[in-house]
Motif scaffolding. Structure first.
Motif, PDB file in Angstrom:
ATOM      1  N   PHE A 151      -7.310   4.145  -4.196  1.00 16.45           N
ATOM      2  CA  PHE A 151      -6.281   3.123  -4.088  1.00 16.45           C
ATOM      3  C   PHE A 151      -6.077   2.759  -2.622  1.00 16.45           C
ATOM      4  O   PHE A 151      -6.166   3.619  -1.733  1.00 16.45           O
ATOM      5  N   GLU A 152      -5.766   1.498  -2.401  1.00 10.99           N
ATOM      6  CA  GLU A 152      -5.356   1.033  -1.078  1.00 10.99           C
ATOM      7  C   GLU A 152      -3.841   0.843  -1.080  1.00 10.99           C
ATOM      8  O   GLU A 152      -3.288   0.169  -1.952  1.00 10.99           O
ATOM      9  N   MET A 153      -3.156   1.456  -0.111  1.00 12.83           N
ATOM     10  CA  MET A 153      -1.702   1.334   0.011  1.00 12.83           C
ATOM     11  C   MET A 153      -1.376   0.065   0.790  1.00 12.83           C
ATOM     12  O   MET A 153      -1.742  -0.061   1.964  1.00 12.83           O
ATOM     13  N   GLN A 154      -0.713  -0.852   0.137  1.00  9.03           N
ATOM     14  CA  GLN A 154      -0.400  -2.146   0.729  1.00  9.03           C
ATOM     15  C   GLN A 154       1.102  -2.288   0.922  1.00  9.03           C
ATOM     16  O   GLN A 154       1.893  -1.785   0.128  1.00  9.03           O
ATOM     17  N   ASN A 155       1.453  -2.992   2.011  1.00 13.73           N
ATOM     18  CA  ASN A 155       2.850  -3.363   2.322  1.00 13.73           C
ATOM     19  C   ASN A 155       3.745  -2.145   2.515  1.00 13.73           C
ATOM     20  O   ASN A 155       4.940  -2.194   2.218  1.00 13.73           O
ATOM     21  N   LEU A 156       3.170  -1.057   3.015  1.00 17.23           N
ATOM     22  CA  LEU A 156       3.956   0.146   3.291  1.00 17.23           C
ATOM     23  C   LEU A 156       4.245   0.190   4.779  1.00 17.23           C
ATOM     24  O   LEU A 156       3.372   0.499   5.595  1.00 17.23           O
ATOM     25  N   ALA A 157       5.474  -0.153   5.138  1.00 17.41           N
ATOM     26  CA  ALA A 157       5.825  -0.308   6.553  1.00 17.41           C
ATOM     27  C   ALA A 157       5.780   1.007   7.310  1.00 17.41           C
ATOM     28  O   ALA A 157       5.547   1.030   8.515  1.00 17.41           O
ATOM     29  N   ALA A 158       6.007   2.140   6.637  1.00 14.12           N
ATOM     30  CA  ALA A 158       6.068   3.430   7.329  1.00 14.12           C
ATOM     31  C   ALA A 158       4.718   3.849   7.894  1.00 14.12           C
ATOM     32  O   ALA A 158       4.662   4.675   8.803  1.00 14.12           O
ATOM     33  N   LEU A 159       3.616   3.273   7.387  1.00 12.86           N
ATOM     34  CA  LEU A 159       2.301   3.653   7.906  1.00 12.86           C
ATOM     35  C   LEU A 159       2.104   3.170   9.339  1.00 12.86           C
ATOM     36  O   LEU A 159       1.281   3.724  10.066  1.00 12.86           O
ATOM     37  N   ASN A 160       2.814   2.125   9.743  1.00 11.66           N
ATOM     38  CA  ASN A 160       2.694   1.598  11.100  1.00 11.66           C
ATOM     39  C   ASN A 160       3.751   2.159  12.037  1.00 11.66           C
ATOM     40  O   ASN A 160       3.841   1.739  13.184  1.00 11.66           O
ATOM     41  N   SER A 161       4.564   3.100  11.541  1.00 11.97           N
ATOM     42  CA  SER A 161       5.622   3.682  12.374  1.00 11.97           C
ATOM     43  C   SER A 161       5.135   4.992  12.981  1.00 11.97           C
ATOM     44  O   SER A 161       4.534   5.822  12.304  1.00 11.97           O
ATOM     45  N   ASP A 162       5.402   5.173  14.287  1.00 17.36           N
ATOM     46  CA  ASP A 162       4.958   6.380  14.986  1.00 17.36           C
ATOM     47  C   ASP A 162       6.115   7.302  15.369  1.00 17.36           C
ATOM     48  O   ASP A 162       5.917   8.259  16.119  1.00 17.36           O
ATOM     49  N   LYS A 163       7.310   7.047  14.867  1.00 15.52           N
ATOM     50  CA  LYS A 163       8.443   7.902  15.223  1.00 15.52           C
ATOM     51  C   LYS A 163       8.440   9.164  14.377  1.00 15.52           C
ATOM     52  O   LYS A 163       8.012   9.165  13.220  1.00 15.52           O
ATOM     53  N   VAL A 164       8.912  10.265  14.950  1.00 13.76           N
ATOM     54  CA  VAL A 164       8.941  11.572  14.291  1.00 13.76           C
ATOM     55  C   VAL A 164      10.401  11.974  14.125  1.00 13.76           C
ATOM     56  O   VAL A 164      11.154  11.966  15.098  1.00 13.76           O
TER      57      VAL A 164
END
Length: 631
Positions: free
Chosen positions: A618-631
């Motif tokens: 599966f390809e995960m689409q429109n998941l904004a958290a994948l582009n977030s680098d905060k911990v």
């Protein structure tokens, strides 16, 4: 309409007399009285006063009638008919037959074949005596140029012409088969077939593979119509190109980024299915484990087996490549169900496989055959229960880079965590023996401890483990009792911590790769728990379904995102967005159960294995958290 008024009382008629003047002047008293009521139609009232005696009985009947009306929809006791009768029980009849297959067959026939077949059908069958007479009659007539010998046998013309032809045809046929067999078995032909297969797979799966690698998808050129001329098609192409250039001229990179953000906010997250790793060989074998190659991110190892003791069958360990999703590159057949596997990082060609009977095998994926390189059959310390998980772990001995030593760790249902040595043969030593732990309820109630714990076993069955991402001296071990023990490689006798929160076997534990103090666990009690290593109390308990959670995995690109494989569906959780419900949920097909999940190492894709032997990508689409680098 005639009416009978026999019951009506009527005053008798009086005889009128002539009135005198005195009678007229005399005062007469008139009395008006009500006559009896004549009932033409009697309709009893349906309304009763609340204060009447029958009010309670009528209210009870109305309540019973209302309850009957509520339970009427879908109730078999009510039938919409003129009269109520007993319905006969329905009976379904099915007929099963083999599928009717249609085949087209053709034969090439020459004119002489038709002529010979026609002549053979015209010849009447003759007896042996008549045939002998015809032969003698033909042979008794001498040839004008040769001398006739009565004792010389005479052959018919048909035998003399067909026998050499048949021999020649059979010889040519055998020579063609020999030549074809030599071509099919030649190394050059096999290599050419391999390259051709790669090209065909690339053509078939090009859009899917491009989406997997997050490359732009190449579309086929527009199909031109037969009616349009070349000049018209050229003009249309120029107009389309000019429009695209004008649109690109007005769009700046900042506008593009804003558009992408707005699209992510509008479009909901979802899973887009790309393809599936499946074939006839793996059909019916449940996916028990998956592992990526450390050296080749396109190579995936999948273990096939059964978790149930009653459904055990021979296992498989297959190596799939992205270049051919329709057939595995390597197939290793095992005598028992495969329960765990993992690739080595120091020696990327080594694949360790654990099985349901407790044995351990190591295969060389560079070898084209499925022979075992090493196995634990000769080891006196081999496991006596299923190997539920194994992993190659790098040692923190001060070395860096490629100089780090590597060790193979296994956990089994016999209650042992073992360290394996690869020398001339496989042998192991115990890293930890998981002892049974008393429940807190017994301690709180003050129950007496048992004098002997060796009635069945002093050790608890181990189910899973995971080493700390930064310090491999520490690891977590999940047990069948529902406990999670924090252990150290330097202390093999006691646990550092024990986390109590699950009510059933713990199937998976996983450290967070970014926030290394946090870890997840899933269990057969339908729950997923988020822990902090310094606290024995669960930080967060997630219950989204009422089915067993078989597997969990943290996303390698986000601290908040993880995937969970339930029996009924696969879920994507984003703890930064919601701690109540998953952001993405994909249900399983009827009759299937999800058993394993694995994130791709370098793309936004998720792999899900099920009980039918299929690994979906599966390809995960429109998941904004994948582009977030905060911990």
């Amino acid at each position: 309409t005639s009416c009978d008024f026999a019951d009506v009382q009527v005053r008798p008629e009086e005889v009128r007399e002539e009135l005198t003047k005195e009678d007229l002047e005399r005062s007469v008293d008139l009395y008006l009285t009500e006559t009896e009521t004549i009932w033409m139609l009697d309709m009893p009232s349906v309304v009763v006063s609340v204060e009447s005696e029958e009010a309670g009985r009528i209210l009870e009947r109305n309540k019973i009638y209302a309850d009957i009306c509520k339970t009427r929809p879908g109730n078999d006791r009510f039938v919409e008919k003129m009269m109520q009768t007993i319905n006969g029980p329905p009976k379904n009849k099915e007929v099963q037959c083999d599928q009717i297959s249609m085949e087209d067959k053709g034969v090439t026939v020459t004119s002489w074949d038709l002529y010979d077949s026609f002549n053979v059908s015209e010849i009447k069958p003759t007896s042996k005596a008549e045939g002998a007479r015809a032969t003698t009659r033909k042979s008794s007539k001498p040839h004008p140029t040769t001398e006739h010998h009565p004792t010389t046998p005479v052959c018919s013309d048909t035998d003399s012409t067909t026998s050499p032809t048949r021999v020649l045809e059979s010889a040519v046929h055998e020579e063609e088969e020999r030549h074809s067999r030599a071509i099919l078995t030649s190394e050059n032909f096999q290599r050419d077939l391999f390259f051709m297969e790669r090209i065909l797979m690339e053509n078939i799966f090009q859009p899917k593979l491009a989406a997997y690698r997050q490359f732009p998808v190449l579309t086929d050129p527009d199909v031109t119509s037969d009616t349009g001329t070349e000049a018209e098609q050229t003009e249309q192409g120029k107009e389309k190109k000019d429009k695209e250039e004008q649109e690109e001229a007005f769009i700046t990179p900042s506008i593009l980024s804003d558009l992408n953000k707005s699209l992510e906010e509008v479009l909901p997250p979802r899973l887009e299915r790309l393809w599936s790793y499946t074939c006839d060989l793996t059909d019916g074998h449940g996916v028990s484990s998956m592992a990526w190659s450390k050296a080749n991110p396109d190579l995936l190892a999948v273990g096939y087996g059964a978790f149930d003791f009653k459904e055990q069958k021979k296992g498989l360990a297959c190596c799939w490549s992205l270049k051919n999703p329709m057939w595995p590159e390597r197939i290793f057949r095992c005598e028992h169900s495969v329960t765990a596997l993992d690739f080595s990082k120091a020696s990327p060609n080594l694949l360790a496989v654990g099985m349901y009977n407790g044995s351990l095998a190591i295969y060389d994926v560079r070898s084209p055959n499925d022979a075992v390189l090493m196995d634990s059959g000769q080891s006196p310390n081999r496991h006596t229960g299923p190997v539920w998980q194994l992993r190659w772990v790098e040692e923190d001995g001060g070395a860096t880079g490629e100089g780090k030593a590597e060790r193979l760790i296994c956990i089994s249902a016999d209650g042992r965590i073992t360290l394996w040595f690869i020398q001339k043969r496989l042998d192991c030593t115990d890293l930890m023996k998981i002892k049974r732990t008393e429940r807190e309820e017994k301690k709180l109630l003050g129950m007496k401890e048992r004098k002997s714990e060796a009635l069945i076993s002093q050790q608890a069955a181990g189910m899973c483990f995971d080493f700390h991402p930064t310090d491999t001296n520490y690891f977590l071990a999940g047990t069948e009792e529902g406990y999670i023990h924090k252990c150290s490689c330097s202390s093999t006798e006691q646990f550092l911590e024990t986390y109590r929160g699950h009510k059933g076997p713990v199937y998976k534990v996983a450290w967070n790769p970014f926030s290394t103090d946090m870890f997840l666990s899933c269990s057969a009690d339908w729950s997923i728990i988020l822990w902090h290593q310094d606290s024995q109390t669960p930080m967060l308990t997630l219950n989204s379904t009422t089915t067993v959670v078989h597997d969990i995995a943290w996303c390698p690109k986000s601290v908040f995102v993880f995937a969970a494989a339930n029996e009924s569906r696969v879920e994507i959780w984003d703890l930064g967005a919601s701690i109540l419900n998953p952001v993405i949920s994909c249900p399983a097909s009827p009759g299937e159960k999800f058993t394993s999940v694995l994130f791709a190492t370098n793309t936004d894709c998720l792999l899900v294995g099920d009980s039918k032997g299929e690994v979906r990508v599966f390809e995960m689409q429109n998941l904004a958290a994948l582009n977030s680098d905060k911990v």
